[in-house]
Design a protein around this motif. Structure first.
Motif, PDB file in Angstrom:
ATOM      1  N   GLY A  22       0.856  -1.190   0.000  1.00  0.00           N
ATOM      2  CA  GLY A  22       0.000   0.000   0.000  1.00  0.00           C
ATOM      3  C   GLY A  22       0.888   1.234   0.000  1.00  0.00           C
ATOM      4  O   GLY A  22       1.724   1.411  -0.865  1.00  0.00           O
ATOM      5  N   GLN A  23       0.727   2.072   1.000  1.00  0.00           N
ATOM      6  CA  GLN A  23       1.535   3.282   1.140  1.00  0.00           C
ATOM      7  C   GLN A  23       2.736   3.093   2.056  1.00  0.00           C
ATOM      8  O   GLN A  23       3.530   4.002   2.235  1.00  0.00           O
ATOM      9  N   VAL A  24       2.877   1.904   2.659  1.00  0.00           N
ATOM     10  CA  VAL A  24       3.920   1.667   3.657  1.00  0.00           C
ATOM     11  C   VAL A  24       5.130   0.983   3.020  1.00  0.00           C
ATOM     12  O   VAL A  24       5.007  -0.076   2.412  1.00  0.00           O
ATOM     13  N   MET A  25       6.308   1.618   3.177  1.00  0.00           N
ATOM     14  CA  MET A  25       7.552   1.022   2.701  1.00  0.00           C
ATOM     15  C   MET A  25       8.220   0.298   3.864  1.00  0.00           C
ATOM     16  O   MET A  25       8.209   0.790   4.986  1.00  0.00           O
ATOM     17  N   MET A  26       8.805  -0.869   3.561  1.00  0.00           N
ATOM     18  CA  MET A  26       9.493  -1.658   4.574  1.00  0.00           C
ATOM     19  C   MET A  26      10.796  -2.199   4.005  1.00  0.00           C
ATOM     20  O   MET A  26      10.882  -2.497   2.820  1.00  0.00           O
ATOM     21  N   MET A  27      11.789  -2.316   4.881  1.00  0.00           N
ATOM     22  CA  MET A  27      13.071  -2.877   4.472  1.00  0.00           C
ATOM     23  C   MET A  27      13.548  -3.850   5.532  1.00  0.00           C
ATOM     24  O   MET A  27      13.140  -3.786   6.679  1.00  0.00           O
ATOM     25  N   ARG A  28      14.454  -4.750   5.095  1.00  0.00           N
ATOM     26  CA  ARG A  28      15.020  -5.716   6.039  1.00  0.00           C
ATOM     27  C   ARG A  28      16.026  -5.026   6.948  1.00  0.00           C
ATOM     28  O   ARG A  28      16.853  -4.232   6.497  1.00  0.00           O
ATOM     29  N   ARG A  29      15.948  -5.351   8.222  1.00  0.00           N
ATOM     30  CA  ARG A  29      16.884  -4.822   9.210  1.00  0.00           C
ATOM     31  C   ARG A  29      18.319  -5.156   8.822  1.00  0.00           C
ATOM     32  O   ARG A  29      19.211  -4.321   8.930  1.00  0.00           O
ATOM     33  N   SER A  30      18.542  -6.360   8.325  1.00  0.00           N
ATOM     34  CA  SER A  30      19.900  -6.791   7.970  1.00  0.00           C
ATOM     35  C   SER A  30      20.480  -5.923   6.849  1.00  0.00           C
ATOM     36  O   SER A  30      21.666  -5.599   6.868  1.00  0.00           O
ATOM     37  N   ASP A  31      19.657  -5.511   5.877  1.00  0.00           N
ATOM     38  CA  ASP A  31      20.133  -4.621   4.805  1.00  0.00           C
ATOM     39  C   ASP A  31      20.523  -3.258   5.365  1.00  0.00           C
ATOM     40  O   ASP A  31      21.557  -2.696   4.994  1.00  0.00           O
ATOM     41  N   LEU A  32      19.700  -2.727   6.265  1.00  0.00           N
ATOM     42  CA  LEU A  32      19.993  -1.420   6.861  1.00  0.00           C
ATOM     43  C   LEU A  32      21.256  -1.477   7.708  1.00  0.00           C
ATOM     44  O   LEU A  32      22.128  -0.618   7.587  1.00  0.00           O
ATOM     45  N   GLU A  33      21.386  -2.505   8.522  1.00  0.00           N
ATOM     46  CA  GLU A  33      22.559  -2.601   9.385  1.00  0.00           C
ATOM     47  C   GLU A  33      23.840  -2.790   8.591  1.00  0.00           C
ATOM     48  O   GLU A  33      24.879  -2.219   8.932  1.00  0.00           O
ATOM     49  N   ALA A  34      23.775  -3.543   7.495  1.00  0.00           N
ATOM     50  CA  ALA A  34      24.951  -3.710   6.636  1.00  0.00           C
ATOM     51  C   ALA A  34      25.334  -2.377   5.995  1.00  0.00           C
ATOM     52  O   ALA A  34      26.516  -2.026   5.931  1.00  0.00           O
ATOM     53  N   TYR A  35      24.342  -1.615   5.547  1.00  0.00           N
ATOM     54  CA  TYR A  35      24.609  -0.307   4.936  1.00  0.00           C
ATOM     55  C   TYR A  35      25.215   0.651   5.959  1.00  0.00           C
ATOM     56  O   TYR A  35      26.184   1.357   5.658  1.00  0.00           O
TER      57      TYR A  35
END
Length: 78
Positions: A36-49
């Motif tokens: 819908g209007q909500v974006m979500m990302m994996r925690r592991s992707d964010l922590e690696a970045y």
């Protein structure tokens, strides 16, 4: 508190103390899904970045612009 694998922009802001605009930039830069209007990302992707940004002392607030790209989007070819 339970750590969820998928984070929303609000989740990123609360857990990492990151501002709204920076959280949206991160969401757009990294792999994410939209429900819908909500974006979500994996925690592991964010922590690696974030780990890589810290390693290279990169400002995560900066836009990823090409050297020849005009940040204002103005001027130039027809």
């Amino acid at each position: 508190m339970e750590r969820k694998e998928l984070l929303t922009v609000e989740g990123i802001r609360k857990e990492y103390g990151i501002g709204r605009e920076t959280a949206y930039r991160l969401m757009k830069r990294l792999p994410h899904i939209k429900v819908g209007q909500v974006m979500m990302m994996r925690r592991s992707d964010l922590e690696a970045y974030l780990a890589e940004a810290a390693r290279w002392r990169r400002d995560i607030r900066a836009d990823d612009l090409e050297a020849n790209e005009n940040p204002a989007g103005a001027g130039g070819g027809r």
